[in-house]
Design a protein around this motif. Structure first.
Motif, PDB file in Angstrom:
ATOM      1  N   TYR A 119       0.837  -1.198   0.000  1.00 55.44           N
ATOM      2  CA  TYR A 119       0.000   0.000   0.000  1.00 55.44           C
ATOM      3  C   TYR A 119       0.871   1.247   0.000  1.00 55.44           C
ATOM      4  N   LEU A 120       0.529   2.196  -0.891  1.00 52.88           N
ATOM      5  CA  LEU A 120       1.241   3.470  -0.998  1.00 52.88           C
ATOM      6  C   LEU A 120       0.267   4.588  -0.624  1.00 52.88           C
ATOM      7  N   HIS A 121       0.565   5.280   0.464  1.00 51.76           N
ATOM      8  CA  HIS A 121      -0.376   6.252   1.022  1.00 51.76           C
ATOM      9  C   HIS A 121      -0.424   7.544   0.215  1.00 51.76           C
ATOM     10  N   GLY A 122      -1.527   8.280   0.386  1.00 47.26           N
ATOM     11  CA  GLY A 122      -1.687   9.591  -0.217  1.00 47.26           C
ATOM     12  C   GLY A 122      -1.166  10.696   0.685  1.00 47.26           C
ATOM     13  N   GLY A 123      -1.445  11.949   0.269  1.00 47.74           N
ATOM     14  CA  GLY A 123      -1.000  13.095   1.036  1.00 47.74           C
ATOM     15  C   GLY A 123      -0.284  14.134   0.196  1.00 47.74           C
ATOM     16  N   GLY A 124      -0.477  14.082  -1.127  1.00 44.53           N
ATOM     17  CA  GLY A 124       0.114  15.099  -1.989  1.00 44.53           C
ATOM     18  C   GLY A 124       1.617  15.016  -2.132  1.00 44.53           C
ATOM     19  N   TRP A 125       2.201  13.880  -1.805  1.00 39.48           N
ATOM     20  CA  TRP A 125       3.653  13.633  -1.865  1.00 39.48           C
ATOM     21  C   TRP A 125       4.439  14.415  -0.802  1.00 39.48           C
ATOM     22  N   ASN A 126       3.780  15.335  -0.091  1.00 44.18           N
ATOM     23  CA  ASN A 126       4.505  16.087   0.947  1.00 44.18           C
ATOM     24  C   ASN A 126       3.885  15.925   2.331  1.00 44.18           C
ATOM     25  N   LEU A 127       2.779  15.206   2.426  1.00 45.47           N
ATOM     26  CA  LEU A 127       2.141  14.897   3.703  1.00 45.47           C
ATOM     27  C   LEU A 127       1.916  13.390   3.773  1.00 45.47           C
ATOM     28  N   GLY A 128       1.543  12.910   4.959  1.00 48.81           N
ATOM     29  CA  GLY A 128       1.131  11.520   5.097  1.00 48.81           C
ATOM     30  C   GLY A 128       2.246  10.592   5.533  1.00 48.81           C
ATOM     31  N   SER A 129       1.829   9.430   6.021  1.00 47.33           N
ATOM     32  CA  SER A 129       2.768   8.454   6.567  1.00 47.33           C
ATOM     33  C   SER A 129       2.028   7.142   6.768  1.00 47.33           C
ATOM     34  N   VAL A 130       2.746   6.144   7.247  1.00 47.52           N
ATOM     35  CA  VAL A 130       2.077   4.898   7.615  1.00 47.52           C
ATOM     36  C   VAL A 130       1.143   5.118   8.800  1.00 47.52           C
ATOM     37  N   ASP A 131       1.403   6.157   9.605  1.00 45.84           N
ATOM     38  CA  ASP A 131       0.506   6.477  10.728  1.00 45.84           C
ATOM     39  C   ASP A 131      -0.802   7.083  10.240  1.00 45.84           C
ATOM     40  N   SER A 132      -0.717   8.082   9.354  1.00 44.59           N
ATOM     41  CA  SER A 132      -1.933   8.764   8.909  1.00 44.59           C
ATOM     42  C   SER A 132      -2.880   7.821   8.178  1.00 44.59           C
ATOM     43  N   HIS A 133      -2.350   6.807   7.508  1.00 44.56           N
ATOM     44  CA  HIS A 133      -3.176   5.867   6.745  1.00 44.56           C
ATOM     45  C   HIS A 133      -3.280   4.501   7.420  1.00 44.56           C
ATOM     46  N   HIS A 134      -2.942   4.451   8.700  1.00 49.83           N
ATOM     47  CA  HIS A 134      -2.983   3.195   9.457  1.00 49.83           C
ATOM     48  C   HIS A 134      -4.374   2.567   9.429  1.00 49.83           C
ATOM     49  N   GLY A 135      -5.409   3.384   9.665  1.00 51.64           N
ATOM     50  CA  GLY A 135      -6.765   2.849   9.708  1.00 51.64           C
ATOM     51  C   GLY A 135      -7.193   2.238   8.388  1.00 51.64           C
ATOM     52  N   ILE A 136      -6.817   2.880   7.293  1.00 53.23           N
ATOM     53  CA  ILE A 136      -7.170   2.362   5.969  1.00 53.23           C
ATOM     54  C   ILE A 136      -6.453   1.049   5.701  1.00 53.23           C
ATOM     55  N   THR A 137      -5.156   0.998   5.984  1.00 51.69           N
ATOM     56  CA  THR A 137      -4.390  -0.216   5.672  1.00 51.69           C
ATOM     57  C   THR A 137      -4.783  -1.383   6.570  1.00 51.69           C
ATOM     58  N   ALA A 138      -5.094  -1.104   7.834  1.00 51.28           N
ATOM     59  CA  ALA A 138      -5.557  -2.178   8.712  1.00 51.28           C
ATOM     60  C   ALA A 138      -6.881  -2.744   8.212  1.00 51.28           C
ATOM     61  N   ASN A 139      -7.800  -1.866   7.805  1.00 51.72           N
ATOM     62  CA  ASN A 139      -9.079  -2.321   7.285  1.00 51.72           C
ATOM     63  C   ASN A 139      -8.912  -3.080   5.980  1.00 51.72           C
ATOM     64  N   LEU A 140      -7.994  -2.625   5.125  1.00 55.33           N
ATOM     65  CA  LEU A 140      -7.729  -3.321   3.870  1.00 55.33           C
ATOM     66  C   LEU A 140      -7.218  -4.734   4.126  1.00 55.33           C
ATOM     67  N   ALA A 141      -6.281  -4.870   5.065  1.00 57.38           N
ATOM     68  CA  ALA A 141      -5.755  -6.199   5.393  1.00 57.38           C
ATOM     69  C   ALA A 141      -6.858  -7.110   5.916  1.00 57.38           C
ATOM     70  N   GLU A 142      -7.740  -6.563   6.747  1.00 57.23           N
ATOM     71  CA  GLU A 142      -8.843  -7.354   7.303  1.00 57.23           C
ATOM     72  C   GLU A 142      -9.807  -7.788   6.198  1.00 57.23           C
ATOM     73  N   ARG A 143     -10.115  -6.881   5.279  1.00 58.57           N
ATOM     74  CA  ARG A 143     -11.051  -7.203   4.197  1.00 58.57           C
ATOM     75  C   ARG A 143     -10.467  -8.208   3.214  1.00 58.57           C
ATOM     76  N   LEU A 144      -9.189  -8.071   2.909  1.00 56.79           N
ATOM     77  CA  LEU A 144      -8.551  -8.968   1.944  1.00 56.79           C
ATOM     78  C   LEU A 144      -8.107 -10.277   2.565  1.00 56.79           C
ATOM     79  N   GLN A 145      -7.969 -10.290   3.897  1.00 55.25           N
ATOM     80  CA  GLN A 145      -7.408 -11.448   4.590  1.00 55.25           C
ATOM     81  C   GLN A 145      -6.022 -11.787   4.033  1.00 55.25           C
ATOM     82  N   ARG A 146      -5.248 -10.728   3.840  1.00 57.10           N
ATOM     83  CA  ARG A 146      -3.874 -10.845   3.359  1.00 57.10           C
ATOM     84  C   ARG A 146      -3.005  -9.840   4.093  1.00 57.10           C
ATOM     85  N   GLU A 147      -1.699 -10.119   4.129  1.00 57.20           N
ATOM     86  CA  GLU A 147      -0.793  -9.166   4.745  1.00 57.20           C
ATOM     87  C   GLU A 147      -0.641  -7.951   3.845  1.00 57.20           C
ATOM     88  N   VAL A 148      -0.797  -6.780   4.437  1.00 56.56           N
ATOM     89  CA  VAL A 148      -0.627  -5.518   3.714  1.00 56.56           C
ATOM     90  C   VAL A 148       0.606  -4.814   4.266  1.00 56.56           C
TER      91      VAL A 148
END
Length: 274
Positions: free
Chosen positions: A70-99
């Motif tokens: 997963y590659l997070h958004g934020g305009g290339w100058n904002l964002g991190s694995v923290d800011s998109h943590h909720g999205i990536t955790a939910n994605l992993a749960e929905r896909l039942q795969r490691e993200v």
């Protein structure tokens, strides 16, 4: 939650008149920290260095073989694995795969080429079944596919496609204007590979957009061009939603439905390729 409430919440600045990049980064991270839901039960989450790049791994209790990057958004100058943590955790749960979420270097401290190199290094080391990116991360995902040997499934969430101009973008919308996009693109463009927008990055693509987003018009043109070129492209547009609405997928009904459909399409494609 109604979309106008979401827009209001995301429009507020925590730092008053301080519009420096550092202040905007702090405000961005605080906003998403406040809204971050609890992690799914029994999900294993840890940070590590992979191919010289910081990543965060999300492994659900029930986990199929095959990684997703997963590659997070934020305009290339904002964002991190923290800011998109909720999205990536939910994605992993929905896909039942490691993200694996990539903490690529940000502009302007790094160039776009360096941010892309970070993403490409992780993808090439893992050879994942899918690479998914939102917004600025969607553009990085497209460029990873164009500049590497990886040709798996590409998942795009309101990405920047092609070279944005005032003429080819859609109308201004809440949370993202054409001026915003053009300003960010001027910063990124010198390091971006010169690839035609109508050239499919990979043979198999799933895309998600928001109706009220200047980036939707060029994405839809690209989807049509990619299909004409022979790519298999699934596409859905979340009605009345705006850019960044993915962060409200749990509270905004239209975004929840579109996100669920997107994730199910990714899961089906990965199962078919297994």
């Amino acid at each position: 939650m109604h979309i106008e409430q979401f827009i209001c919440e995301f429009s507020r600045s925590d730092d008053g008149a301080d519009d420096s990049l550092d202040a905007r980064r702090r405000a961005y991270e605080r906003l998403h920290a406040r809204r971050r839901p609890a992690d799914p039960a029994d999900m294993r989450i840890h940070d590590e260095i992979l191919a010289g790049v910081g990543v965060r791994r999300f492994r659900p209790a029930r986990c199929h073989a095959g990684d997703v990057v997963y590659l997070h958004g934020g305009g290339w100058n904002l964002g991190s694995v923290d800011s998109h943590h909720g999205i990536t955790a939910n994605l992993a749960e929905r896909l039942q795969r490691e993200v694996i979420s990539v903490d690529y270097r940000l502009l302007p401290e790094a160039s776009y080429a360096e941010a892309l190199a970070d993403c490409r290094a992780v993808v090439e080391s893992l050879a994942p079944g899918a690479v998914i990116g939102d917004s600025a991360g969607g553009r990085l995902a497209i460029d990873v596919a164009h500049t590497s040997e990886w040709k798996g499934l590409l998942g795009l969430i309101y990405p920047v496609v092609g070279a944005p101009t005032r003429e080819n973008l859609g109308d201004d919308a809440p949370l993202l204007s054409r001026a915003d996009i053009l300003s960010l693109w001027r910063m990124a463009a010198p390091g971006a590979p010169d690839v035609p927008a109508n050239l499919p990055p990979v043979p198999n693509i799933e895309a998600l957009s928001a109706e009220r987003d200047p980036l939707t018009r060029p994405l839809e043109r690209a989807v049509d061009a990619w299909r004409r070129a022979g790519a298999s492209v699934g596409y859905r547009c979340a009605p009345d939603m705006v850019h960044a609405a993915l962060h409200g997928h749990a509270e905004l009904p239209a975004m929840r439905i579109a996100w669920q459909d997107f994730c199910q399409a990714i899961a089906r494609r990965l199962e078919d390729e297994a």
